[in-house]
Write a protein that holds these residues in place. Structure first.
Motif, PDB file in Angstrom:
ATOM      1  N   ALA A 105       2.055   1.843  -3.460  1.00 56.11           N
ATOM      2  CA  ALA A 105       0.951   2.352  -4.282  1.00 56.11           C
ATOM      3  C   ALA A 105       0.698   3.827  -3.983  1.00 56.11           C
ATOM      4  CB  ALA A 105      -0.312   1.535  -4.024  1.00 56.11           C
ATOM      5  N   ARG A 106       0.799   4.203  -2.711  1.00 50.54           N
ATOM      6  CA  ARG A 106       0.591   5.612  -2.357  1.00 50.54           C
ATOM      7  C   ARG A 106       1.650   6.501  -2.977  1.00 50.54           C
ATOM      8  NH1 ARG A 106      -0.189   4.758   3.795  1.00 50.54           N
ATOM      9  NH2 ARG A 106       2.022   4.967   3.563  1.00 50.54           N
ATOM     10  N   GLN A 107       2.883   6.018  -3.070  1.00 52.77           N
ATOM     11  CA  GLN A 107       3.938   6.817  -3.697  1.00 52.77           C
ATOM     12  C   GLN A 107       3.696   6.962  -5.198  1.00 52.77           C
ATOM     13  OE1 GLN A 107       7.572   4.852  -2.638  1.00 52.77           O
ATOM     14  NE2 GLN A 107       7.701   5.875  -0.661  1.00 52.77           N
ATOM     15  N   SER A 108       3.177   5.915  -5.818  1.00 53.49           N
ATOM     16  CA  SER A 108       2.930   5.953  -7.257  1.00 53.49           C
ATOM     17  C   SER A 108       1.668   6.738  -7.600  1.00 53.49           C
ATOM     18  CB  SER A 108       2.786   4.537  -7.807  1.00 53.49           C
ATOM     19  OG  SER A 108       3.963   3.812  -7.595  1.00 53.49           O
ATOM     20  N   PHE A 109       0.660   6.623  -6.742  1.00 49.64           N
ATOM     21  CA  PHE A 109      -0.628   7.262  -6.984  1.00 49.64           C
ATOM     22  C   PHE A 109      -0.994   8.103  -5.757  1.00 49.64           C
ATOM     23  CE2 PHE A 109      -0.575   3.123  -9.112  1.00 49.64           C
ATOM     24  CZ  PHE A 109      -0.695   3.540 -10.434  1.00 49.64           C
ATOM     25  N   PRO A 110      -0.643   9.378  -5.765  1.00 49.01           N
ATOM     26  CA  PRO A 110      -0.821  10.232  -4.581  1.00 49.01           C
ATOM     27  C   PRO A 110      -2.258  10.313  -4.062  1.00 49.01           C
ATOM     28  CG  PRO A 110       0.568  11.331  -6.192  1.00 49.01           C
ATOM     29  CD  PRO A 110       0.041  10.094  -6.842  1.00 49.01           C
ATOM     30  N   PHE A 111      -3.259  10.096  -4.907  1.00 49.42           N
ATOM     31  CA  PHE A 111      -4.634  10.178  -4.424  1.00 49.42           C
ATOM     32  C   PHE A 111      -4.957   9.074  -3.415  1.00 49.42           C
ATOM     33  CE2 PHE A 111      -4.955   7.469  -8.150  1.00 49.42           C
ATOM     34  CZ  PHE A 111      -5.801   6.445  -7.719  1.00 49.42           C
ATOM     35  N   LEU A 112      -4.116   8.037  -3.315  1.00 51.24           N
ATOM     36  CA  LEU A 112      -4.326   6.967  -2.343  1.00 51.24           C
ATOM     37  C   LEU A 112      -3.877   7.368  -0.937  1.00 51.24           C
ATOM     38  CD1 LEU A 112      -3.188   3.869  -4.415  1.00 51.24           C
ATOM     39  CD2 LEU A 112      -5.514   4.560  -3.859  1.00 51.24           C
ATOM     40  N   GLU A 113      -3.227   8.507  -0.802  1.00 51.12           N
ATOM     41  CA  GLU A 113      -2.745   8.992   0.492  1.00 51.12           C
ATOM     42  C   GLU A 113      -3.872   9.042   1.515  1.00 51.12           C
ATOM     43  OE1 GLU A 113       0.082   9.722   2.442  1.00 51.12           O
ATOM     44  OE2 GLU A 113       1.060   9.388   0.552  1.00 51.12           O
ATOM     45  N   HIS A 168       0.836  -1.204   0.000  1.00 53.88           N
ATOM     46  CA  HIS A 168       0.000   0.000   0.000  1.00 53.88           C
ATOM     47  C   HIS A 168       0.873   1.256   0.000  1.00 53.88           C
ATOM     48  CE1 HIS A 168      -3.684   2.215   0.473  1.00 53.88           C
ATOM     49  NE2 HIS A 168      -3.179   2.875   1.490  1.00 53.88           N
ATOM     50  N   HIS A 220      -6.622   7.324   1.601  1.00 53.52           N
ATOM     51  CA  HIS A 220      -7.343   6.069   1.789  1.00 53.52           C
ATOM     52  C   HIS A 220      -6.550   5.132   2.695  1.00 53.52           C
ATOM     53  CE1 HIS A 220     -10.401   6.977  -1.164  1.00 53.52           C
ATOM     54  NE2 HIS A 220      -9.443   7.414  -1.971  1.00 53.52           N
TER      55      HIS A 220
END
Length: 66
Positions: free
Chosen positions: A44-52, A41, A54
């Motif tokens: 994934a947060r580093q690759s897709f900042p909008f997951l920060e 996770h 969640h």
């Protein structure tokens, strides 16, 4: 060029090997410990900042294979 051309016979073994590798990678992560899930996770947060914003939701009991 659409990329949806005919599959040639020489491509089949390469596609099968690639698919098996991707499937195996996913299956290894399915029953991993919480530390592994947090690591995945985090990547994934580093690759897709909008997951920060969640949180990682736990799997429902029906989805666990234990």
């Amino acid at each position: 060029m659409s990329g949806c051309g005919k599959v040639r016979a020489w491509q089949v073994p390469l596609r099968l090997i690639t698919g098996a590798f991707i499937l195996h990678s996913g299956m290894e992560k399915w029953d991993g410990p919480d530390e592994q899930a947090q690591g995945v996770h985090g990547m994934a947060r580093q690759s897709f900042p909008f997951l920060e914003k969640h949180r990682r939701a736990p799997l429902p009991q029906a989805a666990r294979r234990r």
